[in-house]
Design a protein around this motif. Structure first.
Motif, PDB file in Angstrom:
ATOM      1  N   TRP A   1      -3.791   0.956  -1.935  1.00  0.00           N
ATOM      2  CA  TRP A   1      -3.891   0.865  -3.397  1.00  0.00           C
ATOM      3  C   TRP A   1      -5.351   0.669  -3.800  1.00  0.00           C
ATOM      4  O   TRP A   1      -5.806   1.232  -4.785  1.00  0.00           O
ATOM      5  N   GLN A   2      -6.058  -0.132  -3.016  1.00  0.00           N
ATOM      6  CA  GLN A   2      -7.467  -0.368  -3.317  1.00  0.00           C
ATOM      7  C   GLN A   2      -8.268   0.939  -3.239  1.00  0.00           C
ATOM      8  O   GLN A   2      -9.061   1.243  -4.128  1.00  0.00           O
ATOM      9  N   ASN A   3      -8.055   1.731  -2.164  1.00  0.00           N
ATOM     10  CA  ASN A   3      -8.747   3.023  -2.046  1.00  0.00           C
ATOM     11  C   ASN A   3      -8.452   3.905  -3.253  1.00  0.00           C
ATOM     12  O   ASN A   3      -9.349   4.509  -3.835  1.00  0.00           O
ATOM     13  N   LEU A   4      -7.177   3.976  -3.606  1.00  0.00           N
ATOM     14  CA  LEU A   4      -6.767   4.822  -4.727  1.00  0.00           C
ATOM     15  C   LEU A   4      -7.379   4.340  -6.036  1.00  0.00           C
ATOM     16  O   LEU A   4      -7.835   5.143  -6.850  1.00  0.00           O
ATOM     17  N   SER A   5      -7.441   3.021  -6.214  1.00  0.00           N
ATOM     18  CA  SER A   5      -7.983   2.479  -7.465  1.00  0.00           C
ATOM     19  C   SER A   5      -9.476   2.747  -7.612  1.00  0.00           C
ATOM     20  O   SER A   5      -9.996   2.777  -8.722  1.00  0.00           O
ATOM     21  N   GLN A   6     -10.170   2.959  -6.503  1.00  0.00           N
ATOM     22  CA  GLN A   6     -11.611   3.186  -6.535  1.00  0.00           C
ATOM     23  C   GLN A   6     -11.984   4.668  -6.489  1.00  0.00           C
ATOM     24  O   GLN A   6     -13.155   5.011  -6.442  1.00  0.00           O
ATOM     25  N   THR A   7     -11.000   5.538  -6.503  1.00  0.00           N
ATOM     26  CA  THR A   7     -11.253   6.981  -6.422  1.00  0.00           C
ATOM     27  C   THR A   7     -11.234   7.577  -7.822  1.00  0.00           C
ATOM     28  O   THR A   7     -10.325   7.311  -8.602  1.00  0.00           O
ATOM     29  N   SER A   8     -12.232   8.379  -8.111  1.00  0.00           N
ATOM     30  CA  SER A   8     -12.330   8.983  -9.441  1.00  0.00           C
ATOM     31  C   SER A   8     -11.216  10.001  -9.665  1.00  0.00           C
ATOM     32  O   SER A   8     -10.691  10.597  -8.713  1.00  0.00           O
TER      33      SER A   8
ATOM     34  N   GLU B   1       1.339  11.739  -1.525  1.00  0.00           N
ATOM     35  CA  GLU B   1       0.884  10.597  -0.736  1.00  0.00           C
ATOM     36  C   GLU B   1       0.298  11.077   0.593  1.00  0.00           C
ATOM     37  O   GLU B   1      -0.766  10.612   1.016  1.00  0.00           O
ATOM     38  N   SER B   2       0.959  12.028   1.258  1.00  0.00           N
ATOM     39  CA  SER B   2       0.445  12.507   2.542  1.00  0.00           C
ATOM     40  C   SER B   2      -0.887  13.242   2.371  1.00  0.00           C
ATOM     41  O   SER B   2      -1.764  13.137   3.228  1.00  0.00           O
ATOM     42  N   LEU B   3      -1.054  13.956   1.256  1.00  0.00           N
ATOM     43  CA  LEU B   3      -2.355  14.596   0.975  1.00  0.00           C
ATOM     44  C   LEU B   3      -3.454  13.539   0.856  1.00  0.00           C
ATOM     45  O   LEU B   3      -4.549  13.704   1.413  1.00  0.00           O
ATOM     46  N   PHE B   4      -3.175  12.481   0.132  1.00  0.00           N
ATOM     47  CA  PHE B   4      -4.165  11.424  -0.066  1.00  0.00           C
ATOM     48  C   PHE B   4      -4.476  10.700   1.248  1.00  0.00           C
ATOM     49  O   PHE B   4      -5.630  10.386   1.529  1.00  0.00           O
ATOM     50  N   ILE B   5      -3.459  10.440   2.029  1.00  0.00           N
ATOM     51  CA  ILE B   5      -3.677   9.766   3.316  1.00  0.00           C
ATOM     52  C   ILE B   5      -4.562  10.630   4.209  1.00  0.00           C
ATOM     53  O   ILE B   5      -5.487  10.135   4.852  1.00  0.00           O
ATOM     54  N   GLU B   6      -4.307  11.946   4.231  1.00  0.00           N
ATOM     55  CA  GLU B   6      -5.152  12.862   5.007  1.00  0.00           C
ATOM     56  C   GLU B   6      -6.591  12.831   4.504  1.00  0.00           C
ATOM     57  O   GLU B   6      -7.526  13.014   5.278  1.00  0.00           O
ATOM     58  N   ALA B   7      -6.774  12.596   3.210  1.00  0.00           N
ATOM     59  CA  ALA B   7      -8.118  12.546   2.618  1.00  0.00           C
ATOM     60  C   ALA B   7      -8.757  11.170   2.762  1.00  0.00           C
ATOM     61  O   ALA B   7      -9.857  10.942   2.273  1.00  0.00           O
ATOM     62  N   GLY B   8      -8.060  10.224   3.411  1.00  0.00           N
ATOM     63  CA  GLY B   8      -8.637   8.902   3.638  1.00  0.00           C
ATOM     64  C   GLY B   8      -8.272   7.872   2.585  1.00  0.00           C
ATOM     65  O   GLY B   8      -8.768   6.749   2.608  1.00  0.00           O
ATOM     66  N   ILE B   9      -7.405   8.231   1.654  1.00  0.00           N
ATOM     67  CA  ILE B   9      -6.962   7.287   0.620  1.00  0.00           C
ATOM     68  C   ILE B   9      -5.622   6.725   1.089  1.00  0.00           C
ATOM     69  O   ILE B   9      -4.580   7.344   0.911  1.00  0.00           O
TER      70      ILE B   9
ATOM     71  N   ASN C   1       0.798  -1.229   0.000  1.00  0.00           N
ATOM     72  CA  ASN C   1       0.000   0.000   0.000  1.00  0.00           C
ATOM     73  C   ASN C   1       0.831   1.279   0.000  1.00  0.00           C
ATOM     74  O   ASN C   1       0.360   2.327   0.440  1.00  0.00           O
ATOM     75  N   ASP C   2       2.075   1.190  -0.513  1.00  0.00           N
ATOM     76  CA  ASP C   2       2.910   2.379  -0.672  1.00  0.00           C
ATOM     77  C   ASP C   2       2.417   3.115  -1.923  1.00  0.00           C
ATOM     78  O   ASP C   2       2.656   2.670  -3.049  1.00  0.00           O
ATOM     79  N   LEU C   3       1.720   4.219  -1.720  1.00  0.00           N
ATOM     80  CA  LEU C   3       1.135   4.948  -2.849  1.00  0.00           C
ATOM     81  C   LEU C   3       2.198   5.545  -3.762  1.00  0.00           C
ATOM     82  O   LEU C   3       1.921   5.850  -4.924  1.00  0.00           O
ATOM     83  N   LYS C   4       3.428   5.673  -3.252  1.00  0.00           N
ATOM     84  CA  LYS C   4       4.490   6.283  -4.055  1.00  0.00           C
ATOM     85  C   LYS C   4       4.958   5.408  -5.202  1.00  0.00           C
ATOM     86  O   LYS C   4       5.687   5.876  -6.073  1.00  0.00           O
TER      87      LYS C   4
ATOM     88  N   LYS D   1     -12.111  13.334  -8.158  1.00  0.00           N
ATOM     89  CA  LYS D   1     -11.907  13.416  -6.704  1.00  0.00           C
ATOM     90  C   LYS D   1     -10.429  13.593  -6.399  1.00  0.00           C
ATOM     91  O   LYS D   1     -10.053  14.409  -5.549  1.00  0.00           O
ATOM     92  N   LEU D   2      -9.570  12.839  -7.102  1.00  0.00           N
ATOM     93  CA  LEU D   2      -8.130  12.983  -6.895  1.00  0.00           C
ATOM     94  C   LEU D   2      -7.682  14.403  -7.239  1.00  0.00           C
ATOM     95  O   LEU D   2      -6.910  15.014  -6.490  1.00  0.00           O
ATOM     96  N   GLN D   3      -8.199  14.927  -8.349  1.00  0.00           N
ATOM     97  CA  GLN D   3      -7.826  16.276  -8.760  1.00  0.00           C
ATOM     98  C   GLN D   3      -8.318  17.298  -7.747  1.00  0.00           C
ATOM     99  O   GLN D   3      -7.618  18.269  -7.453  1.00  0.00           O
ATOM    100  N   SER D   4      -9.500  17.090  -7.178  1.00  0.00           N
ATOM    101  CA  SER D   4     -10.005  18.054  -6.190  1.00  0.00           C
ATOM    102  C   SER D   4      -9.145  18.039  -4.924  1.00  0.00           C
ATOM    103  O   SER D   4      -8.934  19.082  -4.309  1.00  0.00           O
TER     104      SER D   4
END
Length: 174
Positions: free
Chosen positions: A117-124, A106-114, A93-96, A127-130
């Protein structure tokens, strides 16, 4: 004989003063009515915005619950297979490992609850751009259009496919 020359201007001044006072009162009342009407419209818009935000939150919650129940199979992470395919040690689950994501994103995404890898793969992508946009202009310039696909390959253990995909990317972009 000079009396009309004095009385007529005075009478005309008094009449104009009275008319000005009456017209001023009418305009003041209309301004207050307009202001009250605009305030009422603003209150209605705020109420609609609040309802829409509540509806969006409810839909996001329902979608998250649906995604949690839809994903019942857990794919085991095999670090040696990942290392052989990518040529470097990989932590689960290393997003890098997604090309285009560094430690700060990666720290921005973790703060947002992502966090996985599974969380990231299911995020539009939207949403990532926002999330990136909310992080500031240094993050907003990134293009997350391939990140969910790369994360899905990592989550599914498709390391060779991930390597081939990343070899064709430039900074995470096609």
């Amino acid at each position: 004989m000079n009396v009309p020359y004095v009385v007529i201007p005075i009478a005309l001044g008094v009449i104009c003063g009275i008319l000005g006072y009456i017209l001023g009162k009418i305009n003041f009342k209309n301004d207050n009515l307009l202001s009250a009407s605009l305030q009422a419209d603003l209150d209605v818009c705020k109420a609609h915005a609040k309802n829409l935000n509540a509806r969006i939150l409810k839909l996001e919650t329902e979608l998250a619950a649906k995604n949690k129940t839809a994903t019942t199979t857990i794919i085991p992470f095999e670090p040696s297979v990942a290392e052989n395919a990518l040529g470097k040690k990989i932590k689960e689950n290393d997003l890098k490992i997604v090309e285009g994501i560094g430690p700060k994103i990666e720290s921005l995404f973790i703060e947002a609850g992502i966090k996985t890898w599974q969380n990231l793969s299911q995020t539009s992508t939207e949403k990532l751009q926002s999330i990136l946009d909310a992080g500031g202009e240094n993050y907003a310039m990134h293009n997350p259009s391939t990140w969910a696909r790369q994360a899905l390959m990592a989550y599914q253990g498709k390391w060779k496919e991930l390597k081939d995909c990343q070899d064709s990317l430039l900074g995470g972009k096609e």
